[in-house]
Design a protein around this motif. Structure first.
Motif, PDB file in Angstrom:
ATOM      1  N   VAL A  28       0.839  -1.198   0.000  1.00  0.00           N
ATOM      2  CA  VAL A  28       0.000   0.000   0.000  1.00  0.00           C
ATOM      3  C   VAL A  28       0.876   1.250   0.000  1.00  0.00           C
ATOM      4  CG1 VAL A  28      -1.884  -1.153   1.214  1.00  0.00           C
ATOM      5  CG2 VAL A  28      -0.125   0.070   2.522  1.00  0.00           C
ATOM      6  N   ILE A  29       0.251   2.352  -0.388  1.00  0.00           N
ATOM      7  CA  ILE A  29       0.896   3.667  -0.328  1.00  0.00           C
ATOM      8  C   ILE A  29       0.205   4.467   0.767  1.00  0.00           C
ATOM      9  CG2 ILE A  29       1.220   5.854  -1.542  1.00  0.00           C
ATOM     10  CD1 ILE A  29       1.568   4.319  -4.099  1.00  0.00           C
ATOM     11  N   ALA A  30       0.988   5.099   1.616  1.00  0.00           N
ATOM     12  CA  ALA A  30       0.444   5.898   2.715  1.00  0.00           C
ATOM     13  C   ALA A  30       0.536   7.375   2.368  1.00  0.00           C
ATOM     14  CB  ALA A  30       1.201   5.605   4.004  1.00  0.00           C
ATOM     15  N   ILE A  31      -0.611   8.058   2.431  1.00  0.00           N
ATOM     16  CA  ILE A  31      -0.660   9.512   2.263  1.00  0.00           C
ATOM     17  C   ILE A  31      -1.288  10.065   3.538  1.00  0.00           C
ATOM     18  CG2 ILE A  31      -1.470  11.430   0.840  1.00  0.00           C
ATOM     19  CD1 ILE A  31      -1.755   9.444  -1.472  1.00  0.00           C
ATOM     20  N   GLY A  32      -0.445  10.460   4.467  1.00  0.00           N
ATOM     21  CA  GLY A  32      -0.956  10.840   5.775  1.00  0.00           C
ATOM     22  C   GLY A  32      -1.531   9.617   6.455  1.00  0.00           C
ATOM     23  N   GLU A  33      -2.815   9.711   6.829  1.00  0.00           N
ATOM     24  CA  GLU A  33      -3.498   8.588   7.449  1.00  0.00           C
ATOM     25  C   GLU A  33      -4.294   7.760   6.435  1.00  0.00           C
ATOM     26  OE1 GLU A  33      -5.903  10.025  10.579  1.00  0.00           O
ATOM     27  OE2 GLU A  33      -4.224  10.677  11.843  1.00  0.00           O
ATOM     28  N   PHE A  34      -4.119   8.103   5.172  1.00  0.00           N
ATOM     29  CA  PHE A  34      -4.861   7.404   4.116  1.00  0.00           C
ATOM     30  C   PHE A  34      -3.950   6.357   3.474  1.00  0.00           C
ATOM     31  CE2 PHE A  34      -6.264   7.086  -0.375  1.00  0.00           C
ATOM     32  CZ  PHE A  34      -7.535   6.576  -0.155  1.00  0.00           C
ATOM     33  N   TYR A  35      -4.401   5.104   3.459  1.00  0.00           N
ATOM     34  CA  TYR A  35      -3.641   4.009   2.882  1.00  0.00           C
ATOM     35  C   TYR A  35      -4.422   3.427   1.705  1.00  0.00           C
ATOM     36  CZ  TYR A  35      -1.014   4.223   7.246  1.00  0.00           C
ATOM     37  OH  TYR A  35      -0.253   4.652   8.308  1.00  0.00           O
ATOM     38  N   TYR A  36      -3.682   3.178   0.628  1.00  0.00           N
ATOM     39  CA  TYR A  36      -4.376   2.658  -0.563  1.00  0.00           C
ATOM     40  C   TYR A  36      -3.454   1.690  -1.297  1.00  0.00           C
ATOM     41  CZ  TYR A  36      -7.810   2.642  -4.273  1.00  0.00           C
ATOM     42  OH  TYR A  36      -8.784   2.261  -5.162  1.00  0.00           O
ATOM     43  N   PRO A  37      -4.013   0.569  -1.836  1.00  0.00           N
ATOM     44  CA  PRO A  37      -3.183  -0.429  -2.526  1.00  0.00           C
ATOM     45  C   PRO A  37      -2.479   0.164  -3.755  1.00  0.00           C
ATOM     46  CG  PRO A  37      -5.333  -1.345  -1.989  1.00  0.00           C
ATOM     47  CD  PRO A  37      -5.417   0.121  -1.693  1.00  0.00           C
ATOM     48  N   GLN A  38      -1.224  -0.180  -3.901  1.00  0.00           N
ATOM     49  CA  GLN A  38      -0.447   0.340  -5.025  1.00  0.00           C
ATOM     50  C   GLN A  38      -1.024  -0.101  -6.371  1.00  0.00           C
ATOM     51  OE1 GLN A  38       3.893   0.096  -4.828  1.00  0.00           O
ATOM     52  NE2 GLN A  38       3.743  -0.439  -2.652  1.00  0.00           N
ATOM     53  N   TYR A  39      -1.463  -1.366  -6.451  1.00  0.00           N
ATOM     54  CA  TYR A  39      -1.937  -1.862  -7.749  1.00  0.00           C
ATOM     55  C   TYR A  39      -3.167  -1.088  -8.223  1.00  0.00           C
ATOM     56  CZ  TYR A  39      -3.725  -4.754 -11.465  1.00  0.00           C
ATOM     57  OH  TYR A  39      -4.192  -5.173 -12.679  1.00  0.00           O
ATOM     58  N   ARG A  40      -4.068  -0.767  -7.309  1.00  0.00           N
ATOM     59  CA  ARG A  40      -5.270  -0.034  -7.705  1.00  0.00           C
ATOM     60  C   ARG A  40      -4.919   1.366  -8.203  1.00  0.00           C
ATOM     61  NH1 ARG A  40     -10.448  -2.012  -5.540  1.00  0.00           N
ATOM     62  NH2 ARG A  40     -10.104  -4.050  -4.597  1.00  0.00           N
ATOM     63  N   LEU A  41      -3.921   1.996  -7.586  1.00  0.00           N
ATOM     64  CA  LEU A  41      -3.466   3.297  -8.086  1.00  0.00           C
ATOM     65  C   LEU A  41      -2.849   3.151  -9.475  1.00  0.00           C
ATOM     66  CD1 LEU A  41      -1.871   4.965  -4.928  1.00  0.00           C
ATOM     67  CD2 LEU A  41      -4.000   5.606  -6.086  1.00  0.00           C
ATOM     68  N   PHE A  42      -2.118   2.049  -9.681  1.00  0.00           N
ATOM     69  CA  PHE A  42      -1.556   1.789 -11.004  1.00  0.00           C
ATOM     70  C   PHE A  42      -2.669   1.661 -12.050  1.00  0.00           C
ATOM     71  CE2 PHE A  42      -0.957  -1.697 -14.051  1.00  0.00           C
ATOM     72  CZ  PHE A  42      -0.015  -1.115 -14.886  1.00  0.00           C
ATOM     73  N   VAL A  43      -3.741   0.951 -11.701  1.00  0.00           N
ATOM     74  CA  VAL A  43      -4.853   0.780 -12.638  1.00  0.00           C
ATOM     75  C   VAL A  43      -5.423   2.133 -13.041  1.00  0.00           C
ATOM     76  CG1 VAL A  43      -7.225  -0.072 -12.860  1.00  0.00           C
ATOM     77  CG2 VAL A  43      -5.459  -1.552 -11.909  1.00  0.00           C
ATOM     78  N   ILE A  44      -5.619   3.016 -12.080  1.00  0.00           N
ATOM     79  CA  ILE A  44      -6.155   4.348 -12.387  1.00  0.00           C
ATOM     80  C   ILE A  44      -5.219   5.099 -13.326  1.00  0.00           C
ATOM     81  CG2 ILE A  44      -6.758   6.597 -11.405  1.00  0.00           C
ATOM     82  CD1 ILE A  44      -7.610   5.121  -8.851  1.00  0.00           C
TER      83      ILE A  44
END
Length: 285
Positions: free
Chosen positions: A129-145
């Protein structure tokens, strides 16, 4: 608050996948006036081919290239041997033929890969996952976007800034006149059909690590693609993009607020758009 932000970003990712599926469907109908009920089956086949490519090579990036190209080539062969023979027939016959193709593809997938669902792991470089402050999101899903956005930009450039795109747009207005001006319309139709279906295959590859693969997903994907096209407007690139994002975000957010009605709400959104703009947000009469 982070939960809803997570779902909105999830919806954007889903929406970009829906865009890749629906823009191909929209292009095919806009130029060829052809109803392709096998579009969801080509998405399914793209996902399964990516599963096989990853299983053999262990390389997801190679699958991301090979599977859509194979689907586009297969679509080109289908168009040259079968689809072109029903262009001049009423839509009822087009639906019957492409529905038959969809059932054949589905049964072939069951025969080759079995009725049990499959899964693909994201590439190692995109796990975690990638952390932006307190927000965590899977790297692969960001890649898809990001990847789908780049593909969208390339498709827009192809359709809006090149001679091929000009011919596609002109052909959607008057294919007979384009043919009289010296364009090989049959070749144009074949390339357009392969491009539209190849984008659906690409969507299947991108969605496989997120949603998994099972042989009965084709009709579901086809239904969502038609909803996106109806909301955005038939034959509109912008409409497919906006419609895909709208459907993806509505579906994702509603899965938190009202899980049982998540699918229902996208059809409610479609009905609302039809009431306000019968030809879609960016469609023409």
């Amino acid at each position: 608050m982070n939960l809803y932000l997570f779902q909105v970003v999830n919806g954007i990712g889903l929406g970009m996948i829906y865009f890749l599926i629906s823009v191909g469907l929209s292009i095919i109908f806009g130029l060829l006036n052809f109803v392709n009920f096998a579009h969801g089956a080509f998405y399914l086949l793209g996902a399964y081919l990516s599963y096989t490519a990853v299983s053999i090579t262990g390389n997801y990036w190679l699958a991301l290239i090979i599977a859509p190209l194979c689907i586009a080539f297969f679509a080109w062969v289908c168009e040259r041997t079968l689809i072109k023979r029903v262009y001049h027939l009423p839509h009822m016959y087009q639906i019957l033929v492409t529905l038959g193709v969809a059932l054949i593809i589905q049964e072939l997938c069951i025969s080759i890969w079995g009725p049990i669902g499959k899964s693909i792991s994201p590439p190692d470089s995109l796990k975690g996952v990638i952390a932006i402050g307190e927000f965590y999101y899977p790297q692969y899903r960001l890649f898809v976007i990001a990847f789908a956005a780049v593909v969208a930009l390339l498709v827009w450039y192809l359709l809006d800034k090149t001679k091929f795109g000009a011919l596609v747009r002109a052909g959607s207005e008057d294919a007979e006149t384009v043919s009289l001006l010296g364009t090989h319309t049959h070749r144009l139709f074949s390339i357009t059909f392969a491009l539209g279906v190849g984008l659906a295959g690409l969507a299947g590859v991108l969605a496989a690590p997120i949603k998994g693969i099972h042989p009965f997903v084709g009709p579901e994907v086809l239904g969502i693609a038609f909803v996106v096209v109806v909301i955005g407007g038939m034959g509109s690139f912008t409409g497919a993009l906006v419609g895909g994002l709208l459907v993806g975000i509505v579906q994702s957010v509603m899965s938190t607020l009202w899980p049982q009605g998540a699918s229902l709400m996208i059809y409610a959104a479609m009905a609302l758009v039809i009431l306000v703009r019968p030809y879609g947000l960016f469609g023409r009469a």
